[in-house]
Scaffold this active site. Structure first.
Site, PDB file in Angstrom:
ATOM      1  N   THR A 178      29.409  40.460  48.776  1.00 50.84           N
ATOM      2  CA  THR A 178      29.513  41.485  48.665  1.00 50.84           C
ATOM      3  C   THR A 178      28.189  42.356  49.091  1.00 50.84           C
ATOM      4  OG1 THR A 178      30.498  41.377  46.426  1.00 50.84           O
ATOM      5  CG2 THR A 178      29.071  43.043  46.963  1.00 50.84           C
ATOM      6  N   THR A 236      28.028  36.617  44.253  1.00 51.59           N
ATOM      7  CA  THR A 236      26.916  35.710  43.138  1.00 51.59           C
ATOM      8  C   THR A 236      27.760  35.162  42.747  1.00 51.59           C
ATOM      9  OG1 THR A 236      28.023  38.303  42.059  1.00 51.59           O
ATOM     10  CG2 THR A 236      26.272  38.347  43.245  1.00 51.59           C
ATOM     11  N   ASP A 237      29.113  35.441  43.088  1.00 46.61           N
ATOM     12  CA  ASP A 237      29.813  34.113  41.728  1.00 46.61           C
ATOM     13  C   ASP A 237      29.620  32.683  41.785  1.00 46.61           C
ATOM     14  OD1 ASP A 237      31.841  35.954  42.090  1.00 46.61           O
ATOM     15  OD2 ASP A 237      34.108  34.593  42.035  1.00 46.61           O
ATOM     16  N   LYS A 242      24.818  33.659  36.036  1.00 53.04           N
ATOM     17  CA  LYS A 242      25.141  34.492  36.188  1.00 53.04           C
ATOM     18  C   LYS A 242      26.031  34.753  34.856  1.00 53.04           C
ATOM     19  CE  LYS A 242      28.312  37.617  38.658  1.00 53.04           C
ATOM     20  NZ  LYS A 242      29.468  37.775  39.429  1.00 53.04           N
TER      21      LYS A 242
END
Lengths: 417, 417
Positions: free
Chosen positions: B90, B166-167, B243
């Site tokens: 992102t 970020t995943d 996360k």
């Protein structure tokens, strides 16, 4: 001195008086205090006076030091009736002196003898549904448990306490949340430390669970220590709770929110933070059927796609994806095949907190096009249990998975969530 | 008005002046402000004045509204050199106007143009290792990434910032933690919201990551929002970060401890809470080989034992067990067979916090007897990456899994843990 003697132990400015219990190690003395607590004292540097020999009979199967006569509790018309259901686990276990490990070998009546503090709070009915360590919990036992709870409530119990091992308590609490409509509280409790350890949480958890079971909240709850102190037990909704620590007494947490309520151990008051289903608001009913052919797969980078082959022909699959609900895009065609073959596939997130949303990124949109159902913010383990239940009971499984049936889906906290 | 026009937007007592960018929906206006931030404004009720037409060229691939000439940044001898490595995600993405979804299409130079606030903080070197959404991250790309980072440091970079989706950021950060010994900071950062959303975190995260990369902490770190506010970024050790929320900007947390440090965005100060490896304490070195034939299985009640068949012949298996590290006892003989056939099996806990301990209960002791290795309090995902690395590089894999190589095992907080 021998187990069964009444002793006074002095060590490091502290004095403990009670019955000496067998200890699982040579390093510790275990003393059962008057109040029902067992305390462990480092043998090194401890002075022990034997006050009276052999006051309680201790053997391999009854090692609580409690007087057998103590279990003869009279029925009191002024007290509510609470059903204690045992499934095994640390709270209903004692030390196996052969191995030093903890094994489950108590029934609910034994728990009552082991926790004298329960006396006077309710009339109790005891029942053993299983005697397992909770890692061996399986869907058929959830069905037995739900049926036992249903029978107890139908027979007049004003509340039910389920003693359960902590490893899989959240899964069983979820199962009963979907299977039962209940007019009374159903409160799971357990213990993170066995009763012969000084830090055991079994007395406070059991007492607090009974108080919660007498409360006005007719939901499936989990009652466990709210902090490392012996002051407050948290009451978690069965579908939103998770064991978030391997060993702490306050291991259980409500994910994504404060606990629903709490029990103040000193004042014995039960209070709630949010709305809950009131006692007698629902008619008692049970739908215990499960489609147990449901799997859960956690996606991690480098995952072997062959895990999806195992799911072939299964009725359901919960994916614990990354982030908003993703997997490697190479897996999507295989997932689509599974769905075309009749497997219901539901996406959840290994983030645990927050909502799955597969409309933001290409990968998610491809998953939705393949027919994957979004599990909203349902916890992955809860989603597995729910899908087992929904496949057996819901007319529209996709609609059911997107609807909160037992508090498992929370309201959006912010619009974009 | 058209994208590329300089506009003033008035809505609900607020005024924004900047360049109009293409928006992914009809409901929003996106304005690039002077400071580099993009702000989204609800089109409903907004008054727009066009101040100048067509001041920036906007097309499908360069939609930042930045002046191309702005990328010509002069080298400043007084500033450190930071290498910006892009892998997609992102923070390095823009909206795909065809679909409305976010796709990755920027390289590191583009990030610099998109985040003018980075200018003047360092001399930058840009490099693209991959251009993927991070759910598609795979072990071979970790190797490419480690080699690129190694080359950049060898070529004189005073710090490295890795822009990553970020995943799976935590898995990649773990991989580099084991693969590299580094004399300079290696800081992963990313974005939970794309740059055209008013709540985008990309500018603050990128700027904070550069500040952290200039700091004295020569470790692999993850730098992301510490709260929902734009005030502080947390610095997490790469092997302990997770996360923990699908969508919040402060989704990343250090599990079982406070973050290692933080970056105050306003004062641009970097501070640390605990000891860390100092800059230049280690010689640069790389061991990028991985045994990628390692699986992770999360045990849940009712799990199909056939999942273990998929692992047959694999080099390694991480089990995400319940509680202190358990599975259904029926699975233990099958696990023992795997181990006898040469698979290294490591136990971790789905509790995520706390330490595995298989010496307390019968089930755990049986697992140990079967040859299962305890993963201590290593996070399951980190354990998978570590086992891939240890199988390829460690002389004694069992010893390696029980030793903290890159901060992945924390000190016991209490003796019994």
């Amino acid at each position: 001195m021998n187990p069964g003697d009444r002793v006074r132990v002095d060590r490091a400015d502290r004095t403990y008086e009670g019955v000496l219990l067998p200890s699982s190690t040579d390093d510790n003395l275990v003393v059962k205090l008057e109040g029902g607590y067992n305390v462990g004292v480092d043998r090194d540097g401890a002075d022990v006076d034997v006050l009276a020999e052999d006051v309680y009979e201790i053997d391999g199967t009854d090692s609580t030091g409690a007087d057998e006569a103590g279990s003869e509790i009279e029925f009191d018309d002024d007290l509510p009736t609470i059903s204690l259901i045992s499934t095994g686990g640390t709270i209903a276990s004692t030390v196996d002196y052969r191995t030093g490990a903890v094994t489950a070998q108590f029934d609910a009546e034994d728990v009552l003898r082991a926790v004298p503090d329960l006396a006077g709070r309710a009339n109790y009915r005891g029942r053993v549904v299983a005697n397992i360590l909770s890692e061996n919990m399986e869907p058929p036992i959830w069905q037995d448990l739900a049926e036992a709870v249903h029978e107890e409530i139908a027979a007049g119990a004003d509340g039910v306490v389920v003693m359960h091992g902590t490893d899989t308590m959240q899964y069983s609490a979820s199962a009963l949340s979907f299977m039962l409509e209940t007019p009374v509280p159903i409160v799971f409790t357990g213990s993170q430390r066995s009763a012969d350890r000084p830090s055991s949480d079994n007395v406070m958890n059991a007492v607090s669970a009974v108080e919660a079971a007498k409360s006005d909240c007719a939901e499936v709850l989990v009652c466990m220590h709210a902090s490392e102190s012996d002051d407050v037990c948290a009451l978690h909704r069965g579908t939103r709770v998770r064991k978030n620590h391997t060993s702490r007494r306050d291991a259980f947490e409500t994910v994504g929110a404060e606990p629903l309520g709490e029990v103040d151990y000193e004042t014995e008051t039960v209070s709630f933070r949010r709305d809950y289903q009131q006692r007698d608001a629902a008619e008692l009913s049970i739908e215990p059927t499960l489609e147990s052919d449901v799997e859960l797969l956690k996606f991690t980078p480098g995952m072997d796609p062959q895990f999806l082959d195992v799911v072939e022909g299964s009725e359901g699959l919960i994916i614990e994806g990354t982030g908003l609900g993703h997997v490697h895009t190479d897996l999507i065609p295989r997932i689509e095949e599974l769905i075309e073959d009749g497997t219901t596939v539901v996406m959840t997130s290994q983030c645990l907190e927050g909502r799955v949303c597969d409309r933001v990124y290409d990968t998610g949109r491809d998953l939705l096009e393949a027919g994957v159902i979004e599990g909203e913010d349902t916890l992955p383990g809860t989603a597995k249990v729910k899908l087992m239940w929904a496949l057996a009971n819901a007319e529209d499984v996709e609609a059911a998975m997107g609807t909160s049936l037992a508090g498992e889906i929370q309201e959006r906290s912010v619009p974009w969530e």
